[in-house]
Motif scaffolding. Sequence first.
Motif, PDB file in Angstrom:
ATOM      1  N   ARG A   1      -5.900  56.945  67.366  1.00 37.28           N
ATOM      2  CA  ARG A   1      -6.404  56.828  65.991  1.00 37.28           C
ATOM      3  C   ARG A   1      -5.485  57.562  65.019  1.00 37.28           C
ATOM      4  NH1 ARG A   1     -11.333  57.815  68.650  1.00 37.28           N
ATOM      5  NH2 ARG A   1     -11.346  59.966  67.917  1.00 37.28           N
ATOM      6  N   ALA A   2      -4.981  58.719  65.420  1.00 35.60           N
ATOM      7  CA  ALA A   2      -4.082  59.474  64.554  1.00 35.60           C
ATOM      8  C   ALA A   2      -2.774  58.718  64.345  1.00 35.60           C
ATOM      9  CB  ALA A   2      -3.805  60.853  65.159  1.00 35.60           C
ATOM     10  N   GLU A   3      -2.260  58.087  65.384  1.00 35.70           N
ATOM     11  CA  GLU A   3      -1.037  57.295  65.251  1.00 35.70           C
ATOM     12  C   GLU A   3      -1.258  56.119  64.310  1.00 35.70           C
ATOM     13  OE1 GLU A   3       0.020  56.225  69.233  1.00 35.70           O
ATOM     14  OE2 GLU A   3       0.827  58.211  69.694  1.00 35.70           O
ATOM     15  N   ASP A   4      -2.413  55.474  64.418  1.00 33.05           N
ATOM     16  CA  ASP A   4      -2.730  54.360  63.516  1.00 33.05           C
ATOM     17  C   ASP A   4      -2.814  54.836  62.070  1.00 33.05           C
ATOM     18  OD1 ASP A   4      -2.773  52.615  65.636  1.00 33.05           O
ATOM     19  OD2 ASP A   4      -4.967  52.603  65.822  1.00 33.05           O
ATOM     20  N   ALA A   5      -3.452  55.983  61.855  1.00 38.37           N
ATOM     21  CA  ALA A   5      -3.569  56.532  60.507  1.00 38.37           C
ATOM     22  C   ALA A   5      -2.203  56.899  59.952  1.00 38.37           C
ATOM     23  CB  ALA A   5      -4.489  57.756  60.512  1.00 38.37           C
ATOM     24  N   ALA A   6      -1.348  57.478  60.784  1.00 38.95           N
ATOM     25  CA  ALA A   6      -0.003  57.838  60.338  1.00 38.95           C
ATOM     26  C   ALA A   6       0.809  56.586  60.016  1.00 38.95           C
ATOM     27  CB  ALA A   6       0.700  58.662  61.407  1.00 38.95           C
ATOM     28  N   ARG A   7       0.649  55.568  60.835  1.00 39.53           N
ATOM     29  CA  ARG A   7       1.366  54.316  60.596  1.00 39.53           C
ATOM     30  C   ARG A   7       0.919  53.699  59.275  1.00 39.53           C
ATOM     31  NH1 ARG A   7      -0.369  51.634  64.702  1.00 39.53           N
ATOM     32  NH2 ARG A   7       0.887  52.818  66.154  1.00 39.53           N
ATOM     33  N   LEU A   8      -0.380  53.748  59.003  1.00 43.95           N
ATOM     34  CA  LEU A   8      -0.899  53.222  57.741  1.00 43.95           C
ATOM     35  C   LEU A   8      -0.385  54.035  56.557  1.00 43.95           C
ATOM     36  CD1 LEU A   8      -4.665  52.183  57.882  1.00 43.95           C
ATOM     37  CD2 LEU A   8      -2.810  51.032  56.723  1.00 43.95           C
ATOM     38  N   ALA A   9      -0.349  55.355  56.720  1.00 39.91           N
ATOM     39  CA  ALA A   9       0.081  56.223  55.627  1.00 39.91           C
ATOM     40  C   ALA A   9       1.567  56.050  55.314  1.00 39.91           C
ATOM     41  CB  ALA A   9      -0.211  57.681  55.972  1.00 39.91           C
ATOM     42  N   THR A  10       2.364  55.838  56.315  1.00 36.63           N
ATOM     43  CA  THR A  10       3.800  55.716  56.077  1.00 36.63           C
ATOM     44  C   THR A  10       4.239  54.289  55.832  1.00 36.63           C
ATOM     45  OG1 THR A  10       4.240  55.563  58.453  1.00 36.63           O
ATOM     46  CG2 THR A  10       4.360  57.748  57.443  1.00 36.63           C
ATOM     47  N   GLY A  11       3.452  53.334  56.286  1.00 37.61           N
ATOM     48  CA  GLY A  11       3.849  51.939  56.159  1.00 37.61           C
ATOM     49  C   GLY A  11       3.293  51.257  54.932  1.00 37.61           C
ATOM     50  N   GLY A  12       2.488  51.919  54.154  1.00 34.30           N
ATOM     51  CA  GLY A  12       1.892  51.300  52.985  1.00 34.30           C
ATOM     52  C   GLY A  12       0.422  51.049  53.197  1.00 34.30           C
ATOM     53  N   SER A  13      -0.223  50.732  52.142  1.00 35.62           N
ATOM     54  CA  SER A  13      -1.661  50.536  52.165  1.00 35.62           C
ATOM     55  C   SER A  13      -1.993  49.070  52.363  1.00 35.62           C
ATOM     56  CB  SER A  13      -2.256  51.040  50.857  1.00 35.62           C
ATOM     57  OG  SER A  13      -3.625  50.777  50.825  1.00 35.62           O
ATOM     58  N   THR A  14      -3.162  48.832  52.916  1.00 34.89           N
ATOM     59  CA  THR A  14      -3.627  47.453  53.071  1.00 34.89           C
ATOM     60  C   THR A  14      -4.399  47.002  51.839  1.00 34.89           C
ATOM     61  OG1 THR A  14      -5.644  48.200  54.139  1.00 34.89           O
ATOM     62  CG2 THR A  14      -3.778  47.651  55.565  1.00 34.89           C
ATOM     63  N   VAL A  15      -4.582  47.904  50.861  1.00 29.81           N
ATOM     64  CA  VAL A  15      -5.296  47.574  49.636  1.00 29.81           C
ATOM     65  C   VAL A  15      -4.362  46.749  48.752  1.00 29.81           C
ATOM     66  CG1 VAL A  15      -6.420  48.539  47.593  1.00 29.81           C
ATOM     67  CG2 VAL A  15      -6.611  49.706  49.792  1.00 29.81           C
ATOM     68  N   PRO A  16      -4.827  45.633  48.223  1.00 27.43           N
ATOM     69  CA  PRO A  16      -3.951  44.817  47.381  1.00 27.43           C
ATOM     70  C   PRO A  16      -3.555  45.547  46.105  1.00 27.43           C
ATOM     71  CG  PRO A  16      -6.191  43.969  47.345  1.00 27.43           C
ATOM     72  CD  PRO A  16      -6.156  45.072  48.355  1.00 27.43           C
ATOM     73  N   GLU A  17      -2.407  45.204  45.585  1.00 27.93           N
ATOM     74  CA  GLU A  17      -1.930  45.837  44.364  1.00 27.93           C
ATOM     75  C   GLU A  17      -2.771  45.390  43.181  1.00 27.93           C
ATOM     76  OE1 GLU A  17       2.217  45.417  43.578  1.00 27.93           O
ATOM     77  OE2 GLU A  17       2.731  45.550  45.690  1.00 27.93           O
ATOM     78  N   THR A  18      -2.828  46.240  42.164  1.00 26.20           N
ATOM     79  CA  THR A  18      -3.539  45.891  40.941  1.00 26.20           C
ATOM     80  C   THR A  18      -2.685  44.911  40.160  1.00 26.20           C
ATOM     81  OG1 THR A  18      -4.538  48.076  40.903  1.00 26.20           O
ATOM     82  CG2 THR A  18      -4.593  46.819  38.850  1.00 26.20           C
ATOM     83  N   VAL A  19      -3.318  43.859  39.706  1.00 31.40           N
ATOM     84  CA  VAL A  19      -2.602  42.847  38.926  1.00 31.40           C
ATOM     85  C   VAL A  19      -2.980  43.028  37.464  1.00 31.40           C
ATOM     86  CG1 VAL A  19      -2.278  40.375  38.552  1.00 31.40           C
ATOM     87  CG2 VAL A  19      -2.644  41.267  40.863  1.00 31.40           C
ATOM     88  N   TYR A  20      -1.964  43.166  36.622  1.00 30.31           N
ATOM     89  CA  TYR A  20      -2.192  43.319  35.195  1.00 30.31           C
ATOM     90  C   TYR A  20      -1.947  41.991  34.497  1.00 30.31           C
ATOM     91  CZ  TYR A  20      -2.256  48.273  36.129  1.00 30.31           C
ATOM     92  OH  TYR A  20      -2.577  49.505  36.619  1.00 30.31           O
ATOM     93  N   GLU A  21      -2.875  41.646  33.626  1.00 35.94           N
ATOM     94  CA  GLU A  21      -2.772  40.395  32.897  1.00 35.94           C
ATOM     95  C   GLU A  21      -2.239  40.687  31.502  1.00 35.94           C
ATOM     96  OE1 GLU A  21      -5.964  37.251  31.166  1.00 35.94           O
ATOM     97  OE2 GLU A  21      -6.255  37.958  33.210  1.00 35.94           O
ATOM     98  N   GLU A  22      -1.303  39.894  31.067  1.00 36.69           N
ATOM     99  CA  GLU A  22      -0.760  40.081  29.717  1.00 36.69           C
ATOM    100  C   GLU A  22      -1.793  39.654  28.683  1.00 36.69           C
ATOM    101  OE1 GLU A  22       3.174  38.771  28.820  1.00 36.69           O
ATOM    102  OE2 GLU A  22       3.758  38.896  30.923  1.00 36.69           O
TER     103      GLU A  22
END
Length: 90
Positions: A50-71
């Motif tokens: 579980r710790a390895e998975d958490a570290a992989r997530l922390a260093t590899g980026g988030s699975t949360v989608p980026e915020t999209v800004y509308e003009e």
Amino acid sequence: MKRLAPVLLLPLLAVALAGCGSDRRQEAELMRRVAQAEEAAAKAEAAAARAEDAARLATGGSTVPETVYEEAPESEESYGEATDPVPLDG
């Protein structure tokens, strides 16, 4: 694999110690302790995974989608600016 080596050696150690003239009660106690050690090793290995998975997530980026800004639309100059509240009952 390095973590599995001690887990695999525990039953061999138990068998070797059991053959050194111990009686049934001591053998049962030893086997109980070996089972406890194996259970603790399994829990530790699961926690490490579980710790390895958490570290992989922390260093590899988030699975949360980026915020999209509308003009802002060109027709509305005050788009996105705060306005004074308007009472709904009046």
